[in-house]
Design a protein around this motif. Structure first.
Motif, PDB file in Angstrom:
ATOM      1  N   GLY A 159      10.005 -15.752 -25.416  1.00  0.00           N
ATOM      2  CA  GLY A 159      11.088 -14.810 -25.134  1.00  0.00           C
ATOM      3  C   GLY A 159      11.476 -14.825 -23.676  1.00  0.00           C
ATOM      4  O   GLY A 159      11.407 -15.859 -23.001  1.00  0.00           O
ATOM      5  N   CYS A 160      11.890 -13.672 -23.188  1.00  0.00           N
ATOM      6  CA  CYS A 160      12.294 -13.510 -21.801  1.00  0.00           C
ATOM      7  C   CYS A 160      11.813 -12.146 -21.318  1.00  0.00           C
ATOM      8  O   CYS A 160      12.024 -11.136 -22.001  1.00  0.00           O
ATOM      9  CB  CYS A 160      13.808 -13.614 -21.675  1.00  0.00           C
TER      10      CYS A 160
ATOM     11  N   LEU B 291      13.040 -10.997 -27.401  1.00  0.00           N
ATOM     12  CA  LEU B 291      13.107 -12.212 -28.199  1.00  0.00           C
ATOM     13  C   LEU B 291      14.556 -12.443 -28.615  1.00  0.00           C
ATOM     14  O   LEU B 291      15.162 -11.612 -29.306  1.00  0.00           O
ATOM     15  CB  LEU B 291      12.235 -12.089 -29.454  1.00  0.00           C
ATOM     16  N   SER B 292      15.118 -13.560 -28.208  1.00  0.00           N
ATOM     17  CA  SER B 292      16.503 -13.880 -28.547  1.00  0.00           C
ATOM     18  C   SER B 292      16.545 -14.590 -29.900  1.00  0.00           C
ATOM     19  O   SER B 292      15.503 -15.009 -30.427  1.00  0.00           O
ATOM     20  CB  SER B 292      17.106 -14.792 -27.467  1.00  0.00           C
ATOM     21  N   PRO B 293      17.728 -14.750 -30.486  1.00  0.00           N
ATOM     22  CA  PRO B 293      17.821 -15.395 -31.807  1.00  0.00           C
ATOM     23  C   PRO B 293      17.227 -16.800 -31.855  1.00  0.00           C
ATOM     24  O   PRO B 293      16.757 -17.230 -32.912  1.00  0.00           O
ATOM     25  CB  PRO B 293      19.336 -15.437 -32.055  1.00  0.00           C
ATOM     26  N   THR B 294      17.208 -17.504 -30.737  1.00  0.00           N
ATOM     27  CA  THR B 294      16.710 -18.879 -30.752  1.00  0.00           C
ATOM     28  C   THR B 294      15.186 -18.976 -30.738  1.00  0.00           C
ATOM     29  O   THR B 294      14.618 -20.022 -31.016  1.00  0.00           O
ATOM     30  CB  THR B 294      17.280 -19.661 -29.543  1.00  0.00           C
TER      31      THR B 294
ATOM     32  N   SER C  77      13.998  -9.079 -31.795  1.00  0.00           N
ATOM     33  CA  SER C  77      13.834  -7.776 -31.191  1.00  0.00           C
ATOM     34  C   SER C  77      13.063  -7.877 -29.883  1.00  0.00           C
ATOM     35  O   SER C  77      13.175  -8.854 -29.160  1.00  0.00           O
ATOM     36  CB  SER C  77      13.156  -6.814 -32.162  1.00  0.00           C
ATOM     37  N   THR C  78      12.227  -6.860 -29.609  1.00  0.00           N
ATOM     38  CA  THR C  78      11.512  -6.752 -28.346  1.00  0.00           C
ATOM     39  C   THR C  78      10.084  -6.281 -28.590  1.00  0.00           C
ATOM     40  O   THR C  78       9.837  -5.489 -29.499  1.00  0.00           O
ATOM     41  CB  THR C  78      12.240  -5.759 -27.415  1.00  0.00           C
ATOM     42  N   ILE C  79       9.147  -6.767 -27.771  1.00  0.00           N
ATOM     43  CA  ILE C  79       7.790  -6.226 -27.797  1.00  0.00           C
ATOM     44  C   ILE C  79       7.491  -5.602 -26.438  1.00  0.00           C
ATOM     45  O   ILE C  79       8.023  -6.031 -25.403  1.00  0.00           O
ATOM     46  CB  ILE C  79       6.722  -7.280 -28.151  1.00  0.00           C
TER      47      ILE C  79
ATOM     48  N   ALA D 135      12.159 -13.992 -16.374  1.00  0.00           N
ATOM     49  CA  ALA D 135      11.394 -15.219 -16.583  1.00  0.00           C
ATOM     50  C   ALA D 135      11.269 -15.539 -18.075  1.00  0.00           C
ATOM     51  O   ALA D 135      11.074 -14.649 -18.900  1.00  0.00           O
ATOM     52  CB  ALA D 135      10.007 -15.093 -15.967  1.00  0.00           C
ATOM     53  N   VAL D 136      11.370 -16.813 -18.411  1.00  0.00           N
ATOM     54  CA  VAL D 136      11.170 -17.269 -19.784  1.00  0.00           C
ATOM     55  C   VAL D 136       9.673 -17.275 -20.085  1.00  0.00           C
ATOM     56  O   VAL D 136       8.857 -17.669 -19.248  1.00  0.00           O
ATOM     57  CB  VAL D 136      11.752 -18.677 -19.977  1.00  0.00           C
ATOM     58  N   THR D 137       9.305 -16.799 -21.277  1.00  0.00           N
ATOM     59  CA  THR D 137       7.905 -16.787 -21.669  1.00  0.00           C
ATOM     60  C   THR D 137       7.673 -17.764 -22.817  1.00  0.00           C
ATOM     61  O   THR D 137       8.565 -18.006 -23.633  1.00  0.00           O
ATOM     62  CB  THR D 137       7.449 -15.389 -22.129  1.00  0.00           C
TER      63      THR D 137
END
Length: 286
Positions: A90-91, A137-140, A252-254, A274-276
């Motif tokens: 995610g990011c 978390l983005s759709p990709t 979604s998001t955590i 930052a990308v995770t």
């Protein structure tokens, strides 16, 4: 235009829309499902080379595709009992200390730890003056959620709420977003102290699941509900670092919470924006 996009979310029937999309995502529509998956892969530039099954025709439903497993070895888990790993791809939205019982959401916006944890003073105390990390978390992205460190499940809480989008635009404009959206709070004991993994629902997120309880939502509940779990004996649920915890059917998001003094520091390459990648180091334990 941005303000209009946000304001529309206040009046849209977000729960009804999400359940409608969820019904389609769970349906076995044959060629229609495959065509939609192909469109989605192209639209969001999904890297199917990482997927265990790279052929879109391998997935009977869109949910199967969206929660697709990765090939073995694609996300190696950083070793070391002193390392906390990224639990998802995610990011980073925000991260840092929990100050005066509040978490930073975006410029001009904070939200209450007390409200986030459904009003439990006992649970709130465990994370007072601790640290947090919020990851979008983005759709990709890969949409399974894993353990950032080994933990034994003590409690799970379902918190009803709204279903605002959790994309960066909405996060920047809706006050208290993560403490007002529907969510599932998972509380763990670790060898260093308490840890929580909070799975936040959002518009068109059709389902939130955990590996020990299956689907938590839908259906949407009218009130807070909690489950307690034994901390020892054969019935204790202990998940190792890197083990799957749950999954989102649509993104979604955590939010990860850590008790006071557990973290020495976040890694230098972990910052807002930052990308995770699952399995890489996120923080060092004190």
């Amino acid at each position: 235009m941005d303000k209009l996009k946000v304001n529309l979310q206040y009046i849209l029937p977000k729960h009804a829309l999400s359940r409608l999309v969820g019904s389609f995502a769970a349906s076995e529509a044959g060629p229609l499902t495959t065509a939609f998956i192909k469109w989605f892969i192209k639209q969001y530039k999904v890297n199917m080379e990482e997927a265990l099954h790279s052929d879109p025709r391998a997935y009977k439903t869109f949910n199967d595709f969206f929660t697709r497993p990765l090939k073995p070895g694609m996300r190696p888990i950083a070793e070391g009992d002193d390392l906390v790993i990224h639990p998802v791809d995610g990011c980073v939205s925000q991260l840092g200390p929990i100050k005066d019982g509040h978490l930073f959401q975006a410029k001009g916006h904070e939200y209450s730890l007390h409200t986030l944890l459904a009003g439990s003073r006992e649970d709130e105390t465990k994370f007072t003056d601790g640290d947090f990390a919020t990851v979008y978390l983005s759709p990709t992205d890969y949409h399974r959620i894993h353990m950032p460190m080994t933990g034994t499940l003590r409690k799970m809480i379902y918190v009803p709420g709204d279903l605002f989008s959790v994309n960066p635009l909405t996060t920047a404009h809706v006050p208290g977003l993560f403490a007002r959206n529907e969510r599932v709070v998972c509380l763990f004991d670790t060898h260093k102290g308490p840890m929580a993994m909070i799975l936040v629902g959002a518009t068109i997120v059709a389902s939130i699941e955990t590996v020990w309880a299956g689907t938590i939502t839908p259906p949407t509940g009218p009130s807070v509900f909690s489950w307690d779990y034994p901390s020892d004996g054969k019935q204790a649920i202990t998940l190792e670092k890197g083990a799957e915890l749950g999954r989102f059917k649509l993104g979604s998001t955590i939010i990860a919470l850590f008790g006071k003094g557990m973290l020495e520091e976040f890694d230098d390459d972990v910052y807002a924006g930052a990308v995770t990648r699952l399995g890489r180091p996120m923080a060092k334990l004190d």
